[in-house]
Design a protein around this motif. Structure first.
Motif, PDB file in Angstrom:
ATOM      1  N   ILE A 525       0.834  -1.204   0.000  1.00 46.76           N
ATOM      2  CA  ILE A 525       0.000   0.000   0.000  1.00 46.76           C
ATOM      3  C   ILE A 525       0.869   1.255   0.000  1.00 46.76           C
ATOM      4  O   ILE A 525       0.559   2.240  -0.676  1.00 46.76           O
ATOM      5  CB  ILE A 525      -0.967  -0.008   1.192  1.00 46.76           C
ATOM      6  CG1 ILE A 525      -1.808  -1.282   1.179  1.00 46.76           C
ATOM      7  CG2 ILE A 525      -1.855   1.223   1.185  1.00 46.76           C
ATOM      8  CD1 ILE A 525      -2.615  -1.480  -0.083  1.00 46.76           C
ATOM      9  N   LEU A 526       1.973   1.221   0.771  1.00 47.21           N
ATOM     10  CA  LEU A 526       2.863   2.379   0.800  1.00 47.21           C
ATOM     11  C   LEU A 526       3.444   2.649  -0.585  1.00 47.21           C
ATOM     12  O   LEU A 526       3.540   3.803  -1.028  1.00 47.21           O
ATOM     13  CB  LEU A 526       3.984   2.145   1.808  1.00 47.21           C
ATOM     14  CG  LEU A 526       3.584   2.136   3.283  1.00 47.21           C
ATOM     15  CD1 LEU A 526       4.780   1.776   4.160  1.00 47.21           C
ATOM     16  CD2 LEU A 526       3.006   3.489   3.693  1.00 47.21           C
ATOM     17  N   LYS A 527       3.811   1.584  -1.273  1.00 48.06           N
ATOM     18  CA  LYS A 527       4.360   1.750  -2.617  1.00 48.06           C
ATOM     19  C   LYS A 527       3.301   2.257  -3.588  1.00 48.06           C
ATOM     20  O   LYS A 527       3.563   3.118  -4.438  1.00 48.06           O
ATOM     21  CB  LYS A 527       4.931   0.423  -3.106  1.00 48.06           C
ATOM     22  CG  LYS A 527       5.626   0.525  -4.458  1.00 48.06           C
ATOM     23  CD  LYS A 527       6.261  -0.810  -4.835  1.00 48.06           C
ATOM     24  CE  LYS A 527       6.988  -0.709  -6.181  1.00 48.06           C
ATOM     25  NZ  LYS A 527       7.614  -2.010  -6.556  1.00 48.06           N
ATOM     26  N   ALA A 528       2.054   1.755  -3.436  1.00 45.80           N
ATOM     27  CA  ALA A 528       0.981   2.140  -4.354  1.00 45.80           C
ATOM     28  C   ALA A 528       0.594   3.599  -4.192  1.00 45.80           C
ATOM     29  O   ALA A 528       0.204   4.261  -5.159  1.00 45.80           O
ATOM     30  CB  ALA A 528      -0.239   1.241  -4.133  1.00 45.80           C
ATOM     31  N   GLY A 549      -4.225   5.170  -5.327  1.00 46.74           N
ATOM     32  CA  GLY A 549      -3.012   4.387  -5.472  1.00 46.74           C
ATOM     33  C   GLY A 549      -3.088   3.508  -6.698  1.00 46.74           C
ATOM     34  O   GLY A 549      -4.156   3.309  -7.280  1.00 46.74           O
ATOM     35  N   THR A 550      -1.927   3.005  -7.094  1.00 48.48           N
ATOM     36  CA  THR A 550      -1.854   2.106  -8.247  1.00 48.48           C
ATOM     37  C   THR A 550      -1.015   0.896  -7.868  1.00 48.48           C
ATOM     38  O   THR A 550       0.155   1.053  -7.470  1.00 48.48           O
ATOM     39  CB  THR A 550      -1.244   2.805  -9.465  1.00 48.48           C
ATOM     40  OG1 THR A 550      -1.968   3.998  -9.749  1.00 48.48           O
ATOM     41  CG2 THR A 550      -1.269   1.877 -10.682  1.00 48.48           C
ATOM     42  N   LEU A 551      -1.614  -0.281  -7.940  1.00 54.97           N
ATOM     43  CA  LEU A 551      -0.884  -1.503  -7.623  1.00 54.97           C
ATOM     44  C   LEU A 551       0.099  -1.827  -8.735  1.00 54.97           C
ATOM     45  O   LEU A 551       0.036  -1.273  -9.838  1.00 54.97           O
ATOM     46  CB  LEU A 551      -1.863  -2.661  -7.433  1.00 54.97           C
ATOM     47  CG  LEU A 551      -2.875  -2.493  -6.290  1.00 54.97           C
ATOM     48  CD1 LEU A 551      -3.853  -3.673  -6.275  1.00 54.97           C
ATOM     49  CD2 LEU A 551      -2.173  -2.376  -4.945  1.00 54.97           C
ATOM     50  N   GLU A 552       1.029  -2.738  -8.461  1.00 53.90           N
ATOM     51  CA  GLU A 552       2.077  -3.059  -9.427  1.00 53.90           C
ATOM     52  C   GLU A 552       1.512  -3.552 -10.753  1.00 53.90           C
ATOM     53  O   GLU A 552       2.064  -3.296 -11.806  1.00 53.90           O
ATOM     54  CB  GLU A 552       3.013  -4.117  -8.835  1.00 53.90           C
ATOM     55  CG  GLU A 552       3.948  -3.570  -7.755  1.00 53.90           C
ATOM     56  CD  GLU A 552       4.968  -4.601  -7.324  1.00 53.90           C
ATOM     57  OE1 GLU A 552       4.804  -5.783  -7.696  1.00 53.90           O
ATOM     58  OE2 GLU A 552       5.926  -4.240  -6.630  1.00 53.90           O
ATOM     59  N   CYS A 594      -8.173  -5.388   2.864  1.00 57.93           N
ATOM     60  CA  CYS A 594      -7.840  -4.534   3.998  1.00 57.93           C
ATOM     61  C   CYS A 594      -6.407  -4.784   4.417  1.00 57.93           C
ATOM     62  O   CYS A 594      -5.740  -5.720   3.953  1.00 57.93           O
ATOM     63  CB  CYS A 594      -8.797  -4.786   5.157  1.00 57.93           C
ATOM     64  SG  CYS A 594      -8.753  -6.490   5.756  1.00 57.93           S
ATOM     65  N   CYS A 595      -5.914  -3.935   5.292  1.00 54.84           N
ATOM     66  CA  CYS A 595      -4.560  -4.060   5.824  1.00 54.84           C
ATOM     67  C   CYS A 595      -4.572  -3.581   7.262  1.00 54.84           C
ATOM     68  O   CYS A 595      -4.999  -2.455   7.540  1.00 54.84           O
ATOM     69  CB  CYS A 595      -3.573  -3.249   4.979  1.00 54.84           C
ATOM     70  SG  CYS A 595      -1.907  -3.159   5.692  1.00 54.84           S
ATOM     71  N   ILE A 596      -4.156  -4.433   8.175  1.00 55.39           N
ATOM     72  CA  ILE A 596      -4.010  -4.051   9.578  1.00 55.39           C
ATOM     73  C   ILE A 596      -2.598  -4.420   9.983  1.00 55.39           C
ATOM     74  O   ILE A 596      -2.248  -5.596  10.069  1.00 55.39           O
ATOM     75  CB  ILE A 596      -5.023  -4.784  10.473  1.00 55.39           C
ATOM     76  CG1 ILE A 596      -6.445  -4.503  10.011  1.00 55.39           C
ATOM     77  CG2 ILE A 596      -4.840  -4.377  11.927  1.00 55.39           C
ATOM     78  CD1 ILE A 596      -7.480  -5.229  10.814  1.00 55.39           C
TER      79      ILE A 596
END
Length: 771
Positions: A525-528, A549-552, A594-596
């Motif tokens: 997520i940080l990269k996106a 954001g944009t995923l790889e 999601c991300c926790i």
């Protein structure tokens, strides 16, 4: 000494008469007295032949005893007999086996019929067994040769004076000698049945202790140890009866419909008994209450998996089979696959429900029905209808939900608003209410010639052939719109609960097993989002900022970064994320995952290029007056929003910027005016033409006006709204709506909301901004 037994026998009647007169002995005491005398005589049994003959006479009397205490025992060759002489307990060998077991059987029948076995898994290999009661209240089977314990009952508490008693309905119990209350029994064989169900037994589960009462077949006619087959009341979903081979379901009866288990026609019931079903916080069970006590009946499951009801017929001096289960091929669980129906009168027996087609036509030709059937028209959720299918055994209720108080119409409304709901039916036929809803493919349906039930299955609107079609579509549209509004509240709850999680726990990995909702690693997520760069920030609300954001792989996403003031735990957060993930709809933005991790709690959505829903919704004053003016928000604010949306659907016009040649009112004011003057037809969207029922649209307008009343206290709850839309009852009169105003149309169109001051006075306003 040789004459001692004879002398005692001659004086025994006088001794007993004396004891009766002074009140020192009762009927059961007679048996105990005789039994104790028998023990004394047993020590001298080999001294003379006359003593042996006298001893045998006393033993024949002793079998009438129904109770033993800690000073007494039952040896191989001796028995207990219930007080009415109906059941007997002692040692036996099954079939051709020489092993010895302790069991119960009918005492007064010409055929010894075993109904319960104590040591079914550990037999005795000799005749040295002893059954006795020991402190603190256990019934034990001992091997007198080595003193070892072969079998023992259990007890949750201890008493000072325990006894074991064989009751007249075939139940051996351990209790306090001075307490005959069944609620206080230390142990009873009815809690641990073997292959036989007797009237009065409970079949089911004790929810407090976890104890399950179920039948398990013998391994063979010579071996009473547990075999492959068992008979259960399964409490999963809504309770139903299952015949299982190991863990595989072979036959299913149920669910309970208030009168009987669905799929049990009148002809399969024993008229000598009445079924009683119990479902509360303590237990889920059923039992049979005897109507005609003169009839001797039992229910068994044999080693080959055949469940049978037997009745004793005196004139035949034998047992007669009253019913067999499975009775025919249609009793085979899931024979016809999902949405397939079995009819024993057809050839082949399996067929698809009407408006369904085989999923695998070639397999269907080969009599392979396991893949079942599918709808010939796909569901769309919005606009779906329900069609009634009659005369069937209700499908497997393992994946179901129920409510015992809902009406059938309320049940329909509940199912209609949930796109995952596949069907519904009335739960309690005896009371005419209750709701049972299915959330999975419908399996194990069979057609019944008598006593079948109705089920309402979700279908595409193109399959509708009833006069309720347009009403179904209208309500489906409204409930879908309501879902769009209420999802915001669901998100609010989810977000509020995110921060209470245990910080040392993480919610990472490729997928969550329960929800199959992807979990993204924080680094992804940080990269996106370029580490949540301000350039990628789409906006910010009360729940936190949202970033593009944009995923790889190139997929665009929207990441909602939740605020840090929620106080709920990880488990609750996961459950609510799972719930939101199930609210997928083509008109709702899709939750991708999601991300926790650490301090971060993130929800990842698909990116919508046409901005967020709030821009459209809030742009259309959906805000209630109390929120716009005073910043006060409640569940009644959602009701107001739903009412505005409903009036917009009926009229085909937006609330914002509404104008009418006959008045300077906004949409709410115009709707209330024409309704009060009996001109509600003027509000209806002309594009609808004649494709609606006027009474239904009038009701929708009326309910919408009730939702937008100025005072929150006057507005109905959303549950009441659903009931009012689905029922035909009288509605209360609507009061003046919020934001009711006559205005200068030109000013309303040209002015901006930022020039309108908030006010708490009794004045009307046009386009307020939220606080």
């Amino acid at each position: 000494m040789a004459d001692l037994p004879r002398q005692l026998l001659e004086t025994l009647p006088r001794l007993l008469l004396f004891n009766f007169k002074i009140g020192r002995i009762n009927k059961k005491g007679i048996s105990r007295k005789i039994s104790s005398l028998n023990i004394d005589y047993d020590k001298r049994r080999r001294k003379t032949s006359s003593s042996s003959r006298s001893l045998k006479s006393l033993r024949q009397i002793s079998v009438t005893a129904d109770t033993i205490n800690v000073t007494q025992s039952i040896r191989d060759g001796e028995t207990l007999v219930s007080s009415g002489g109906i059941f007997e307990m002692g040692f036996f060998s099954p079939g051709n086996s020489s092993n010895r077991y302790v069991g119960l059987w009918y005492n007064n029948l010409t055929i010894r019929t075993i109904v319960w076995v104590a040591n079914r898994e550990i037999p005795l290999t000799n005749t040295d067994g002893i059954l006795r009661v020991i402190n603190p209240g256990l019934l034990v089977l001992l091997n007198n040769t080595n003193g070892g314990t072969i079998w023992s009952s259990n007890a949750s508490r201890s008493v000072h004076n325990p006894v074991a008693q064989l009751l007249d309905y075939g139940n051996i119990v351990v209790r306090d000698a001075n307490d005959e209350n069944p609620e206080n029994f230390l142990w009873q064989s009815f809690d641990y049945p073997t292959d036989t169900y007797l009237p009065g037994m409970r079949c089911g589960r004790n929810l407090q202790t976890g104890l399950e009462n179920y039948l398990s077949a013998w391994r063979s006619n010579d071996d009473p140890s547990p075999g492959e087959y068992s008979f259960h009341l399964d409490p999963t979903g809504f309770p139903q009866i299952l015949l299982k081979r190991d863990e595989s379901v072979q036959l299913r009866i149920g669910p309970w419909n208030g009168i009987r288990f669905s799929g049990t026609p009148d002809g399969r019931e024993d008229p000598t008994h009445r079924l009683v079903f119990v479902m509360n916080e303590n237990e889920v069970s059923y039992r049979e209450e005897t109507i005609d006590r003169s009839v001797i009946t039992r229910f068994t499951i044999n080693p080959s998996g055949l469940a049978q009801r037997w009745t004793w017929v005196d004139r035949r001096h034998g047992w007669v089979v009253y019913l067999n289960m499975p009775a025919d091929i249609c009793d085979s669980y899931g024979l016809c696959g999902p949405y397939g129906s079995c009819n024993i009168g057809n050839s082949p027996s399996c067929g698809c429900l009407e408006r369904f087609v085989p999923r695998d036509p070639e397999g269907w030709v080969r009599a392979d029905w396991s893949n079942g059937c599918v709808r010939r028209s796909n569901l769309s959720c919005q606009g779906d209808v329900f069609l009634r299918y009659s005369g069937i055994k209700l499908p497997d209720a393992t994946y179901s939900w129920y409510n015992t108080s809902m009406s059938l119409e309320e049940c329909r409304t509940e199912c209609l608003r949930n796109c995952s709901c596949t069907a519904y039916a009335q739960l309690d036929r005896s009371k005419g209410n209750g709701c049972l809803i299915w959330f999975d493919d419908l399996v194990d349906i069979r057609s019944l010639s008598t006593d079948g039930q109705d089920i309402y299955i979700r279908m595409a609107s193109s399959e509708a052939g009833s006069t309720r079609k347009n009403r179904d579509i209208l309500i489906a549209s409204l409930t879908s719109a309501m879902g769009a509004i209420l999802i915001g509240l669901s998100l609010f709850l989810c977000i509020r609960n995110a921060r209470k999680m245990k910080k040392e726990e993480t919610f990472n990995g490729s997928h969550d097993k329960d929800s199959e909702l992807p979990s993204f690693h924080l680094s992804v997520i940080l990269k996106a989002t370029d580490h949540f760069s301000i350039i990628n920030k789409l906006g910010e609300g009360g729940f936190g900022p949202v970033y593009k954001g944009t995923l790889e792989e190139g997929q665009e996403i929207a990441v909602k970064r939740l605020s840090k003031d929620s106080m709920q735990g990880l488990h609750e957060f996961k459950n609510e994320v799972i719930f939101i993930a199930k609210l997928q709809h083509r008109n709702l933005v899709r939750l991708l995952g999601c991300c926790i991790q650490g301090e971060e709690n993130l929800l990842i959505y698909e990116f919508m290029p046409n901005k967020s829903l709030d821009v459209i919704l809030f742009g259309n004053g959906y805000m209630s007056p109390e929120y716009a003016v005073d910043g006060l928000f409640s569940v009644k604010s959602d009701v107001f929003s739903f009412g505005v949306l409903m009036l917009e659907i009926v009229s085909g016009r937006r609330n914002r910027g509404f104008c009418h040649s006959d008045s300077n009112l906004n949409l709410l004011g115009h709707a209330w005016t024409v309704h009060r003057e009996g001109r509600s037809k003027d509000l209806i969207d002309p594009c609808l033409g004649d494709s609606y029922y006027f009474s239904e649209v009038l009701r929708s307008i009326h309910v919408g006006l009730l939702c937008v009343q100025k005072n929150p206290e006057d507005r109905p709850s959303m549950s009441s709204v659903v009931l009012m839309l689905g029922n035909e009852g009288e509605l209360p009169e609507a009061k003046q709506p919020g934001f009711f105003t006559e205005r200068d149309i030109v000013d309303a169109r040209s002015s901006t909301s930022t020039n309108v001051p908030n006010s708490t006075n009794e004045i009307t306003i046009t386009m307020p901004e939220p606080r």
